[in-house]
Write a protein that holds these residues in place. Structure first.
Motif, PDB file in Angstrom:
ATOM      1  N   ARG A   1      -6.471  -0.802   6.461  1.00 30.71           N
ATOM      2  CA  ARG A   1      -7.679  -0.372   5.760  1.00 30.71           C
ATOM      3  C   ARG A   1      -7.357   0.337   4.448  1.00 30.71           C
ATOM      4  O   ARG A   1      -8.218   0.455   3.576  1.00 30.71           O
TER       5      ARG A   1
ATOM      6  N   ARG B   1     -16.454  -5.655   8.837  1.00 29.68           N
ATOM      7  CA  ARG B   1     -16.977  -4.761   7.800  1.00 29.68           C
ATOM      8  C   ARG B   1     -18.100  -5.423   7.017  1.00 29.68           C
ATOM      9  O   ARG B   1     -18.075  -6.625   6.761  1.00 29.68           O
TER      10      ARG B   1
ATOM     11  N   PHE C   1     -19.349  -2.214   0.065  1.00 24.68           N
ATOM     12  CA  PHE C   1     -18.195  -1.874  -0.774  1.00 24.68           C
ATOM     13  C   PHE C   1     -17.762  -3.011  -1.699  1.00 24.68           C
ATOM     14  O   PHE C   1     -16.715  -2.917  -2.346  1.00 24.68           O
TER      15      PHE C   1
ATOM     16  N   ARG D   1     -13.815  -2.620  -3.363  1.00 22.12           N
ATOM     17  CA  ARG D   1     -13.083  -1.358  -3.489  1.00 22.12           C
ATOM     18  C   ARG D   1     -13.784  -0.321  -2.631  1.00 22.12           C
ATOM     19  O   ARG D   1     -14.976  -0.427  -2.350  1.00 22.12           O
ATOM     20  N   ASP D   2     -13.054   0.689  -2.211  1.00 19.37           N
ATOM     21  CA  ASP D   2     -13.623   1.794  -1.459  1.00 19.37           C
ATOM     22  C   ASP D   2     -13.936   2.908  -2.447  1.00 19.37           C
ATOM     23  O   ASP D   2     -13.020   3.550  -2.968  1.00 19.37           O
TER      24      ASP D   2
ATOM     25  N   ASN E   1     -14.901   5.791  -2.087  1.00 15.94           N
ATOM     26  CA  ASN E   1     -14.448   7.106  -1.636  1.00 15.94           C
ATOM     27  C   ASN E   1     -12.933   7.257  -1.679  1.00 15.94           C
ATOM     28  O   ASN E   1     -12.418   8.364  -1.526  1.00 15.94           O
ATOM     29  N   HIS E   2     -12.237   6.139  -1.873  1.00 10.68           N
ATOM     30  CA  HIS E   2     -10.767   6.169  -1.875  1.00 10.68           C
ATOM     31  C   HIS E   2     -10.237   5.258  -2.982  1.00 10.68           C
ATOM     32  O   HIS E   2      -9.693   4.171  -2.704  1.00 10.68           O
TER      33      HIS E   2
ATOM     34  N   TYR F   1      -6.803   3.478  -2.861  1.00  9.77           N
ATOM     35  CA  TYR F   1      -6.524   2.274  -2.095  1.00  9.77           C
ATOM     36  C   TYR F   1      -6.452   1.032  -2.993  1.00  9.77           C
ATOM     37  O   TYR F   1      -6.042  -0.023  -2.549  1.00  9.77           O
TER      38      TYR F   1
ATOM     39  N   ARG G   1      -8.091  -2.009  -5.587  1.00  9.57           N
ATOM     40  CA  ARG G   1      -9.217  -2.929  -5.486  1.00  9.57           C
ATOM     41  C   ARG G   1      -8.705  -4.350  -5.461  1.00  9.57           C
ATOM     42  O   ARG G   1      -7.568  -4.629  -5.856  1.00  9.57           O
TER      43      ARG G   1
END
Length: 201
Positions: A99, A111, A116, A132-133, A135-136, A139, A141
């Motif tokens: 993840r 998911r 996202f 992309r996340d 919130n993160h 990580y 994209r």
């Protein structure tokens, strides 16, 4: 996370109608949930222009293997919720949660893409989806590129992707000879730990 991105700048294209974007995103969601297995040849290009080739084996949910060309001592395997990068030349293994990788969008079909991901407008023969996340951002994209193909799952064929990590390292992966639904054994995703054995597998 393959050190790999077909990004289309948002500012250079007109936005498609929301309904069309929603329909395309729904098609991609059906593709990801409809694929059981896929094998393909791949070509990977990094930001420096270095090209590596190999074979890809993908099995839902959560399993993928990048077997590089002969003479390249690298292997990338996802299984058991972890993505593993193995460099046999230096006997090094790196692991992180799927993840936390851009490839997570491929490997977890449960998911909801609408939470996202967004469709990037462009060539009508293709569907490009950037995920992309929010919130993160660390990580990275990924932009998945699909060709419209009535013979493929959900009417699509995965053509490849562009991954961009948090350091702006871009990797482009292009696929060919895609084959869906073939039998793939779970032991296809096993690997030999070079820290215990000098013989890669």
């Amino acid at each position: 996370m393959i050190r790999s991105a077909l990004l289309v700048p948002f500012a250079l294209v007109a936005a498609a109608p929301a309904s069309a974007q929603e329909a395309d995103l729904a098609s991609v969601q059906r593709f990801l949930r409809g694929v059981t297995t896929m094998t393909a040849d791949f070509s990977q290009t990094d930001r420096a222009g270095k090209v590596l080739t190999g074979t890809l084996t993908w099995k839902q949910p959560g399993k993928i293997r990048f077997q590089y060309q002969k003479g390249v001592p690298l292997l990338i395997v996802a299984e058991g919720g972890a993505l593993t990068f193995i460099d046999y030349s230096v006997r090094q293994v790196q692991r992180w949660p799927i993840r936390n990788s851009p490839l997570g969008v491929l490997l977890d079909p449960s998911r909801d893409l609408s939470q996202f991901a967004r469709v990037v407008p462009g060539d009508d023969r293709l569907i490009s989806v950037e995920a992309r996340d929010p919130n993160h951002p660390e990580y990275g994209r990924i932009t998945l590129v699909f060709a419209r193909n009535a013979a493929g799952p959900a009417g699509l064929t995965l053509q490849g992707w562009v991954a961009l990590d948090s350091q702006n390292n871009r990797t482009t992966v292009r696929l060919s000879n895609q084959r869906y639904g073939s039998a793939v054994a779970d032991n296809s995703f096993r690997w030999t730990d070079p820290r215990r054995s000098a013989t890669p597998r």
